[in-house]
Design an enzyme around this catalytic site. Structure first.
Site, PDB file in Angstrom:
ATOM      1  N   LYS A  88       0.807  -1.223   0.000  1.00 16.21           N
ATOM      2  CA  LYS A  88       0.000   0.000   0.000  1.00 16.21           C
ATOM      3  C   LYS A  88       0.840   1.273   0.000  1.00 16.21           C
ATOM      4  CE  LYS A  88      -3.491  -0.395  -0.562  1.00 16.21           C
ATOM      5  NZ  LYS A  88      -4.047  -0.634  -1.928  1.00 16.21           N
ATOM      6  N   SER A  89       1.867   1.258  -0.826  1.00 16.68           N
ATOM      7  CA  SER A  89       2.738   2.432  -0.952  1.00 16.68           C
ATOM      8  C   SER A  89       2.730   3.006  -2.360  1.00 16.68           C
ATOM      9  CB  SER A  89       4.174   2.060  -0.543  1.00 16.68           C
ATOM     10  OG  SER A  89       4.234   1.677   0.808  1.00 16.68           O
ATOM     11  N   THR A 131       2.031   1.051  -5.145  1.00 20.39           N
ATOM     12  CA  THR A 131       2.624   0.048  -6.030  1.00 20.39           C
ATOM     13  C   THR A 131       1.956  -0.006  -7.397  1.00 20.39           C
ATOM     14  OG1 THR A 131       2.964  -1.251  -4.004  1.00 20.39           O
ATOM     15  CG2 THR A 131       3.495  -2.304  -6.104  1.00 20.39           C
ATOM     16  N   GLU A 185      -7.875   9.456 -10.840  1.00 21.13           N
ATOM     17  CA  GLU A 185      -9.227   9.316 -11.365  1.00 21.13           C
ATOM     18  C   GLU A 185      -9.250   8.389 -12.583  1.00 21.13           C
ATOM     19  OE1 GLU A 185      -7.684  12.165 -10.735  1.00 21.13           O
ATOM     20  OE2 GLU A 185      -8.764  12.743  -8.901  1.00 21.13           O
ATOM     21  N   HIS A 211       7.016  -6.881  -2.703  1.00 25.84           N
ATOM     22  CA  HIS A 211       6.884  -6.242  -1.387  1.00 25.84           C
ATOM     23  C   HIS A 211       7.917  -6.806  -0.410  1.00 25.84           C
ATOM     24  CE1 HIS A 211       3.319  -4.258  -2.685  1.00 25.84           C
ATOM     25  NE2 HIS A 211       2.539  -5.311  -2.664  1.00 25.84           N
ATOM     26  N   TYR A 253       6.422   8.744  -2.532  1.00 25.44           N
ATOM     27  CA  TYR A 253       5.015   8.808  -2.929  1.00 25.44           C
ATOM     28  C   TYR A 253       4.520  10.245  -2.900  1.00 25.44           C
ATOM     29  CZ  TYR A 253      -0.027   7.781  -2.798  1.00 25.44           C
ATOM     30  OH  TYR A 253      -1.380   7.730  -3.065  1.00 25.44           O
ATOM     31  N   TRP A 302       0.089   2.170  -8.852  1.00 29.47           N
ATOM     32  CA  TRP A 302       0.243   3.464  -9.519  1.00 29.47           C
ATOM     33  C   TRP A 302       1.607   3.551 -10.203  1.00 29.47           C
ATOM     34  CZ3 TRP A 302       1.670   8.570  -6.699  1.00 29.47           C
ATOM     35  CH2 TRP A 302       1.534   9.651  -7.572  1.00 29.47           C
ATOM     36  N   SER A 335      -3.397   9.590 -13.785  1.00 32.49           N
ATOM     37  CA  SER A 335      -4.052  10.328 -12.704  1.00 32.49           C
ATOM     38  C   SER A 335      -4.902   9.344 -11.911  1.00 32.49           C
ATOM     39  CB  SER A 335      -4.945  11.437 -13.277  1.00 32.49           C
ATOM     40  OG  SER A 335      -6.077  10.882 -13.938  1.00 32.49           O
ATOM     41  N   LYS A 349      -8.301   6.341  -1.772  1.00 32.07           N
ATOM     42  CA  LYS A 349      -8.418   7.799  -1.906  1.00 32.07           C
ATOM     43  C   LYS A 349      -7.278   8.395  -2.730  1.00 32.07           C
ATOM     44  CE  LYS A 349     -10.905   8.567   2.460  1.00 32.07           C
ATOM     45  NZ  LYS A 349     -12.139   9.075   1.825  1.00 32.07           N
TER      46      LYS A 349
END
Length: 298
Positions: free
Chosen positions: A56-57, A59, A230, A103, A193, A61, A228, A260
């Site tokens: 959850k860092s 990844t 979104e 990870h 990040y 993205w 992005s 989020k």
């Protein structure tokens, strides 16, 4: 390998595998030791890239950012080839140029990566946002490794008995940073990040230069738009986000990887008491680090 199942005094349940005294995600196939031993000697190719993060860092993205630049494409891809989860034969058959992710904390990564034979991209994120995103993610899964409230999860996160790939966020960060400091021959790009969120385009240029891939500004601007939050969330909601591998964990195998996507969400989640407890542990475990671990909170 037997699963470790722990229940705290609030009735919260956490499940993981234990190997050499360390916690590993229960989704790692079979015996953790046997699987890791196989992937340590995974044959790598000179143009391979390994994306290294704690869970959850960012990844998914950064994986899509890197893949688009590496492959010269704007196509979204939801499934990452994770060295600790995939069968070695599947990894070996991926066509070049290959982008893998992990990870794992540093001691367990493939030998070739430690020897500087391939490029590494390491992403670090504010652990307070990590724990919030991690809890939300696990809460949305079937057959989750954690069942319970946020307070219980936060307390587990501050220990070594947290769902991970060889160590808590603290151990993962310490071991990776020690390796970076002690191994100047590592071919590694370090990203934050928060810096990516604040000013993405210069980091796209940095990634392209690191990969030694020529891209003009027009293409990189298209990548900037495509990745992005979104757009990625929208693409993930289509068929592109489905994966049969994860059907036991989420509908159509679509993992809830996009929450989020903001910096500083922990302020909306932590109580004062939780924040104080976190800061005590953080100071105790990270105060002697030889690198700057200051995080942007806004």
């Amino acid at each position: 390998m037997e699963l470790v199942k722990k229940t705290d005094d609030q009735g919260n349940i956490i499940i993981f595998k234990r190997y050499h005294g360390r916690a590993f995600h229960k989704e790692i196939p079979g015996n953790v030791g046997d699987h890791l031993e196989k992937q340590v000697t995974l044959p790598f190719r000179p143009d391979d890239v390994l994306l290294c993060t704690f869970l959850k860092s960012g990844t998914h993205w950064v994986f899509n950012i890197t893949r688009m630049i590496q492959m010269k494409t704007l196509q979204y891809k939801s499934h990452m080839a994770m060295v600790e989860y995939e069968d070695i034969g599947i990894l070996d058959n991926v066509k070049s140029p290959r982008l893998f992710a992990t990870h794992l904390t540093y001691p367990f990564i493939p030998k070739a990566a430690k020897e500087g034979q391939i490029k590494l991209i390491y992403v670090l994120r504010n652990p307070k946002d990590v724990v919030c995103s991690f809890y939300t993610y696990l809460s949305q899964l079937r057959n989750s490794s954690y069942i319970g409230n946020f307070d219980g999860f936060l307390k587990a996160f501050l220990t070594e008995e947290i769902i991970s790939c060889g160590g808590s966020w603290f151990t993962h960060t310490r071991e990776w940073n020690s390796a970076i400091c002690e191994n100047p021959d590592l071919k590694i790009l370090i990203l934050r990040y928060e810096c990516l969120k604040k000013n993405l385009y210069p980091n796209l240029v940095k990634i392209a230069n690191f990969l030694e891939v020529n891209h003009d500004e027009t293409f990189l601007r298209k990548v900037e738009h495509a990745v992005s939050f979104e757009n990625l969330k929208k693409e993930h909601a289509t068929k592109a986000g489905e994966n049969k591998v994860y059907e036991h964990r989420a509908d159509k195998g679509r993992l809830p990887v996009y929450n989020k996507g903001i910096v500083g969400n922990w302020k909306n989640v932590f109580t004062v008491t939780q924040n104080e407890a976190f800061d005590v542990v953080y100071k105790e475990k990270m105060c002697d680090m030889g690198v700057n671990l200051e995080f942007d909170y806004e």
